[in-house]
Scaffold this motif. Structure first.
Motif, PDB file in Angstrom:
ATOM      1  N   TYR A  35       2.834  -4.886  -7.610  1.00  9.48           N
ATOM      2  CA  TYR A  35       2.081  -3.997  -8.498  1.00  9.48           C
ATOM      3  C   TYR A  35       1.879  -4.639  -9.864  1.00  9.48           C
ATOM      4  CZ  TYR A  35       2.568  -0.385  -4.988  1.00  9.48           C
ATOM      5  OH  TYR A  35       2.501   0.321  -3.827  1.00  9.48           O
TER       6      TYR A  35
ATOM      7  N   PHE B 204      -2.522   2.021  -4.335  1.00  6.69           N
ATOM      8  CA  PHE B 204      -3.095   2.554  -5.581  1.00  6.69           C
ATOM      9  C   PHE B 204      -4.307   3.447  -5.279  1.00  6.69           C
ATOM     10  CE2 PHE B 204      -6.127   2.224  -9.084  1.00  6.69           C
ATOM     11  CZ  PHE B 204      -5.343   2.584 -10.174  1.00  6.69           C
TER      12      PHE B 204
ATOM     13  N   ALA C 287      -0.780  -3.572  -2.675  1.00  6.81           N
ATOM     14  CA  ALA C 287      -0.484  -2.700  -3.808  1.00  6.81           C
ATOM     15  C   ALA C 287      -1.735  -1.912  -4.185  1.00  6.81           C
ATOM     16  CB  ALA C 287       0.013  -3.530  -4.988  1.00  6.81           C
TER      17      ALA C 287
END
Lengths: 286, 311
Positions: free
Chosen positions: B76, B286, B282
């Motif tokens: 991330y 998201f 990631a």
């Protein structure tokens, strides 16, 4: 359509209003259909005319050359076959599971109906791109990459909410009395569904089938993820690649676009009334 | 969800696990569960299970070919430091806000204009459905041809009128404007159709009454049409927002892989580049979380009612 009464009062305002209204309508219709007409024009003109500046408005010397190129291309032929197989199988599977589920939701009472419908609805908001990596890994483990099955499975899941939603709306419109009569005569729930509901719901099921088919035919992300081998790719993956195959043969690219769109447009035009009522069924009740 | 329908069983209902017996002891209800089970099973298996797997992947140094070890939120932080991700996020947000706003206002205008009886209604409805039926990818291919600098009609007209001086397809700003316009072209009619359906269920008498009471055009619109249309508006805008937010096809094909959106960032990471697999995962999580929050916002804050709890 009954709302005509609300505008009656303005009718006295005279012809200017209605002229303006039709000017607006005509421009709206033109903007909507212009790209299809223009691409069709690009697909039937000669190469010289295609590159002419200023461009011609109407085709001067129509030719089917571009269509010859595209239909003579085995990749395109195969892509049409692939798209047809993937979309048809997806439609059949969706209708099978979807109609059973939709019937239970429309007709039967059970405690977790709200939860079930929320779960199904959640899929239509689900960003498919979020699961391509995990699915790719899982499909690779069971050898599903480069098979129709990979795309049919994912397309089915993402088309199911649409299928179920439409079918629930159609089933609800059917009279309950008939099923009750069938049950009084000793039919089970499943028999009442098969013998009474299915034949009566045929028009609604047919509309649902068309919309599910279009959904699957237009799918791109999963096909572009799981089908690496050109021989398995549907038209949505194959046609963008033509930009590199037929680099400057814009006519052939245009022809390919027309070929895969026109059947859908015809289908939609024939069944427009039903499709509109199907598409808007969920929205107005809310 | 409904109460008080099954009187017989309700009277014998007990506290605690009584509902379990009621649900599964009753043959009709048991059949209902059997009937919804297959659909639920594939949805859970093919959509919800993979998202959990995806979350796990995003917390590890996995590659496309093997599960790695736990590395916390490193993917991330890598993702947020990646300028490509920033560009994708920026483009996606601009695209979503601008295209949905345009589609809503133009769609509402069209719906209000055609909410009456007139000649050629069928033709208009047909025209509305043409862009909608287009595969998005094919629409992108078509518009790319029309934006093209040698044979593209849009480029030619824009050049002739002196609006732009550079080729549309080689400028990212113009491309972003281009994808917005194509999306507006393709989806506004559909929004108009949804809103029109909402307008048609507003009874004409409400307007008659307001007119008798001396309400003018503005008052009728803001006091009657908008409040009664709220449900249809929220449904249309939520659907469009989430659709625009996960945009992939249009950017990938019209931008010829050069215009980034959040979804193309994920695709690029997990399918094309071998090195970006972690940040790609990631970004996938998201997108999922933010899309979920957007839906939640519409349902909880704006009070959208899904037709789940109807009748």
């Amino acid at each position: 359509m009954a709302s005509a009464t609300t505008t009656k009062g303005a009718a006295g305002r005279g012809t200017l209003n209605s002229v303006l209204f039709y000017v607006f309508l005509v421009s709206f219709v033109l903007v909507s259909v212009f790209p299809l007409l223009w691409i069709f024009k690009m697909s039937i003109v000669t190469k010289t005319e295609l590159f002419a500046s200023p461009p011609t408005i109407l085709p001067q010397t129509p030719t089917s050359e571009s269509y010859g190129t595209i239909f003579g291309d085995p990749v395109f032929q195969q892509a049409l076959v692939n798209s047809t197989i993937i979309s048809s199988v997806t439609t059949v599977i969706c209708l099978f599971f979807g109609s059973i589920t939709a019937y239970a939701i429309a007709r039967l009472r059970f405690r977790f109906k709200g939860t079930v419908m929320t779960l199904i609805l959640a899929i239509s908001f689900f960003p498919a791109v979020a699961i391509i990596a995990p699915l790719f890994i899982q499909f690779a483990q069971v050898g599903l990459i480069d098979t129709y099955a990979s795309v049919i499975i994912t397309d089915t899941v993402f088309a199911l909410p649409l299928t179920i939603w439409l079918l629930v709306a159609f089933f609800r419109e059917l009279p309950v009395d008939l099923e009750d009569a069938a049950k009084v005569d000793g039919a089970t729930t499943i028999q009442a569904f098969r013998k009474v509901i299915v034949p009566l719901a045929a028009p609604g099921v047919f509309t649902t089938a068309i919309l599910t088919f279009i959904h699957a035919w237009n799918e791109f992300l999963f096909a572009n993820t799981f089908l690496l081998e050109p021989a398995k790719q549907p038209v949505t993956v194959a046609i963008p690649n033509f930009a590199t195959v037929y680099t400057v043969d814009y006519g052939a690219q245009a022809a390919a676009a027309v070929v895969v769109t026109v059947p859908l447009v015809i289908l939609v035009l024939i069944f427009q009334r039903r499709i509109v009522s199907g598409l808007t069924a969920g929205a107005v009740k809310g | 969800m409904k109460k008080g329908v099954s009187v017989a069983s309700a009277s014998t209902e007990k506290k605690g696990r009584g509902w379990f017996k009621e649900e599964f002891g009753n043959p009709e209800r048991r059949t209902a569960y059997y009937m919804v089970l297959p659909s639920l099973l594939i949805i859970v298996l093919v959509a919800f299970f993979p998202i959990l797997y995806g979350i796990a992947l995003s917390l590890t140094d996995s590659t496309i070919s093997g599960f790695g070890s736990f590395i916390g939120f490193e993917n991330y932080t890598d993702m947020f430091q990646d300028s490509d991700f920033g560009e994708g996020l920026y483009n996606t947000v601009i695209f979503t806000v601008v295209s949905v706003a345009l589609e809503f206002f133009i769609g509402l205008g069209i719906a209000l204009a055609i909410n009456r009886a007139f000649r050629g209604r069928g033709l208009v409805r047909a025209a509305v459905l043409v862009p909608w039926a287009f595969p998005t990818v094919i629409a992108a291919v078509m518009w790319r041809l029309m934006f093209q600098s040698q044979v593209g009609i849009v480029q030619y007209v824009a050049d002739t009128l002196g609006i732009i001086s550079e080729p549309i397809l080689s400028s990212r700003t113009l491309l972003l404007i281009g994808v917005i316009l194509v999306d507006v072209w393709k989806t506004t009619p559909f929004v108009a159709l949804l809103l029109l359906a909402g307008l048609q269920v507003i009874p004409g008498e409400v307007y008659e009454a307001a007119r008798v009471d001396g309400a003018n055009w503005m008052q009728r619109f803001f006091r009657i049409t908008l409040p009664l249309l709220k449900g249809a508006i929220l449904v249309a805008v939520l659907f469009r927002t989430l659709d625009a937010y996960r945009v992939y096809d249009l950017f990938w094909v019209l931008g010829n892989r050069e215009l980034a959106s959040l979804s193309t960032y994920v695709y690029e990471g997990v399918r094309i580049s071998q090195l970006q697999f972690g940040p790609g995962n990631a970004a996938a999580v998201f997108i999922f979380v933010t899309a979920f929050l957007i839906a939640l916002f519409f349902i909880r804050v704006l009070g959208m009612r899904t037709s789940v709890e109807e009748e």
